[in-house]
Design an enzyme around this catalytic site. Structure first.
Site: not given
Length: 521
Positions: A78, A81, A312, A323, A353, A357, A387, A406, A409
């Protein structure tokens, strides 16, 4: 006790020296890492529109995180299209693929009705002309049909979308949004809402815990990190994934890898020929496994998406995964889950690091965890310590995410009952029982609640209350071991049969529950 015995049975099936006799190899079908990513066209130009056909139609629409879908029905012969293709691609760039400006909102797809294999599918949706665009929730397209005589319905045509501008205007009217063709990533993005005041946003993180495990697995393979001294650590972590990952397809994918692990990475790994390890076994074979299914990684984050490209993402997804695991283990498994998580981060999280930690915090634990309650709160405390440390560093260097700084929380807006009444503002006085209840609810039922709302399961032979079995098992955060075992058995009868035969053949071998092994973090 019954739940504990059930989960121990899963762990009994695998140990660090031999996971399965080579007489029973199981290899999954080799597929694309993700059919939801940008697709290479026949002219070698990258495209963002996802190609559908009668074979993958239901699967792609079932797996998408998007709230809505647009399906373009076209014919390759087509001319109209072909001319419309660049217009459609302009809009798809905003919503599809790893570089999407606004991911997770609309899945833009196309299907070639001139291909004979798609004839019945196109007929089912009463396609009257080419190109024709249909809009609706992805779940309504699955195993469904459209009545061409009805103007109203959950699947309906887009009448005025002949150009990119008109199509985007139609979308904005439908969604009450203000997206523009010139939008750039992280700008004008309604997905980037603050997590502080909306507890329901965690539901979008179910996609991120799949993404996080897949990215971690890819990093391990890319950096060739499976060695004689890390092999047992990976096995132990995969065992936890099999029992407790919130996504059923990640549990099944982890189980598939475990079943074949002894063939892929034998216990005498150091003596295996390096070329052989990279081809017939080891990396070459392991790359054919898809730990969370062939639709993952998607290349983008939902709940864990930052307002900048380098914030993030993976680290956030990994925290959510940990968690979510912590609230799903039974009391008797909490120490095993703790050591598995600590060892995995120490051996395989290559931010040096961060890894060191975290390992120091693990090493400071002086006595084994006997209760889920204690493990959940320890991980929460550890996360807040991280955090607090990063808060100061990012503030001084200006490297944090301005939209997601941060914080300690959860904030009072998310959980007012978590704070003791006399010291709400400082956050130094927690009601730990209330914090535990919040974490169980947040990373348990709320994490998987998205699927109940979307109804992404096919409506054929599925009760309306059913949650997608590919993504979640039990929504009860504390009674998952049995649910996970049942889910795995249902997901792969072959795996169960092989495990049974293998255990029968290995009757002279015994699983030893070694407390000293659990103490070594």
């Amino acid at each position: 006790m019954f739940h504990l015995l059930t989960t121990l049975l899963i762990f009994w099936s695998f140990d660090s020296s031999s996971l399965l006799s080579s007489a029973f190899p199981i290899f999954p079908t080799v597929g694309s890492r993700s059919i939801l990513r940008a697709i290479k066209r026949s002219d070698d130009q990258p495209g963002c529109v996802v190609d559908l056909n009668a074979t993958n139609f239901d699967a792609v629409l079932k797996e998408t995180p998007a709230t809505y879908a647009i399906v373009e029905f076209f014919a390759h012969w087509c001319p109209a299209c072909r001319n419309y293709k660049p217009q459609y691609e302009k809009v798809a760039r905003l919503f599809n693929g790893a570089d999407a400006v606004h991911p997770g909102i609309i899945l833009m797809t196309q299907i070639d009705c001139a291909n004979k294999v798609n004839t019945n599918l196109c007929r089912k949706f009463h396609i009257s002309h080419y190109p024709m665009l249909l809009w609706g929730p992805p779940s309504k397209f699955i195993a469904g049909r459209r009545n061409g005589k009805q103007e109203k319905g959950e699947i309906h045509p887009i009448e005025d979308g002949k150009t990119a501008d008109l199509l985007l205007k139609w979308i904005n009217t439908q969604l009450g949004s203000s997206y523009g063709l010139e939008d750039e990533k992280f700008e004008n993005d309604k997905l980037l809402q603050s997590n502080v005041s909306d507890p329901g946003q965690i539901a979008r993180a179910i996609y991120d815990v799949e993404e996080a495990l897949t990215v971690a697995f890819d990093i391990i393979l890319e950096h060739k990190m499976i060695k004689s001294d890390t092999r047992a650590t990976l096995i132990k972590f995969l065992q936890v994934m099999v029992a407790h990952h919130p996504s059923r397809r990640c549990r099944k994918g982890s189980a598939d890898i475990l079943v074949n692990f002894d063939d892929l990475y034998p216990s005498n790994i150091s003596s295996v020929n390096k070329e052989e390890l990279n081809n017939s076994t080891g990396l070459g074979a392991l790359r054919t496994f898809q730990i969370c299914g062939k639709q993952v990684p998607r290349g983008y984050w939902m709940f864990c998406r930052g307002s900048k490209n380098d914030t993030r993402g993976f680290s956030c997804g990994l925290w959510v995964l940990l968690h979510s695991l912590s609230v799903r283990v039974d009391d008797g498994e909490s120490q095993l889950a703790f050591t598995a998580a600590c060892d995995f981060i120490h051996k395989f999280f290559i931010c040096e690091e961060c890894s060191q930690h975290f390992y120091e915090m693990c090493s400071s634990v002086s006595s084994p965890f006997n209760r889920t309650h204690d493990f959940v709160l320890w991980l929460w405390t550890a996360h807040n310590k991280v955090n607090e440390r990063l808060m100061k560093t990012e503030a001084s260097l200006g490297t944090g995410d301005p939209k997601f700084p941060k914080i300690i929380w959860p904030p009072n807006q998310l959980c007012p009952t978590c704070y003791a009444a006399e010291n709400v503002r400082t956050g130094n006085n927690w009601d730990h029982d209330e914090v535990f209840k919040f974490l169980v609810r947040h990373y348990g039922k709320m994490l998987v609640s998205h699927y109940e709302d979307k109804e992404i399961m096919s409506h054929v032979n599925v009760k309306s209350s059913t949650v997608s079995e590919d993504l979640v098992g039990s929504t009860n955060a504390l009674v998952v071991p049995m649910g996970a075992a049942v889910a795995i058995a249902l997901a792969s009868c072959l795996f169960g049969a092989v495990a049974y035969v293998w255990r029968s053949r290995q009757k002279n071998r015994k699983y030893l529950y070694k407390p000293q092994f659990l103490k070594n973090v």
